[in-house]
Design a protein around this motif. Sequence first.
Motif, PDB file in Angstrom:
ATOM      1  N   ASP A 174       0.750  -1.258  -0.006  1.00  0.00           N
ATOM      2  CA  ASP A 174      -0.056   0.017  -0.086  1.00  0.00           C
ATOM      3  C   ASP A 174       0.955   1.228   0.167  1.00  0.00           C
ATOM      4  O   ASP A 174       2.062   1.508   0.482  1.00  0.00           O
ATOM      5  N   GLN A 175       0.273   2.307  -0.509  1.00  0.00           N
ATOM      6  CA  GLN A 175       0.889   3.577  -0.595  1.00  0.00           C
ATOM      7  C   GLN A 175       0.584   4.500   0.641  1.00  0.00           C
ATOM      8  O   GLN A 175      -0.682   4.458   0.818  1.00  0.00           O
ATOM      9  N   LEU A 176       1.482   4.675   1.257  1.00  0.00           N
ATOM     10  CA  LEU A 176       1.378   5.642   2.633  1.00  0.00           C
ATOM     11  C   LEU A 176       1.118   6.863   2.229  1.00  0.00           C
ATOM     12  O   LEU A 176       1.927   7.733   1.507  1.00  0.00           O
ATOM     13  N   CYS A 177       0.018   7.675   2.847  1.00  0.00           N
ATOM     14  CA  CYS A 177      -0.117   9.104   2.658  1.00  0.00           C
ATOM     15  C   CYS A 177       0.189   9.782   4.016  1.00  0.00           C
ATOM     16  O   CYS A 177       0.139   9.437   5.015  1.00  0.00           O
ATOM     17  N   ARG A 178       0.804  11.213   3.498  1.00  0.00           N
ATOM     18  CA  ARG A 178       1.406  12.106   4.605  1.00  0.00           C
ATOM     19  C   ARG A 178       0.233  12.717   5.153  1.00  0.00           C
ATOM     20  O   ARG A 178      -1.056  12.800   4.533  1.00  0.00           O
ATOM     21  N   VAL A 179       0.144  13.132   6.572  1.00  0.00           N
ATOM     22  CA  VAL A 179      -0.897  13.732   7.249  1.00  0.00           C
ATOM     23  C   VAL A 179      -1.642  14.989   6.185  1.00  0.00           C
ATOM     24  O   VAL A 179      -2.715  14.951   5.966  1.00  0.00           O
TER      25      VAL A 179
END
Length: 74
Positions: A65-70
Amino acid sequence: MNLRVRVLYCGCAGDRHWYADIDDADDPQPDDPFWYVDGCRTQSQALETACGELLELSSRVVRGDQLCRVLESV
């Protein structure tokens, strides 16, 4: 990706609490983490909360999965 937990004590007159975030250890700008929590009463609470989230984020990375920043998720 090399994720890390950072725990900080924030102390202003009357407003003392713990903050934790998770970011890429290689990110030179720690201003946009993948996750954070603010207002924890104790260092242990901040660390336990962050470590639980680190496990979740790590398992997402393993799945691909691609992690998203806040700031990206707002």
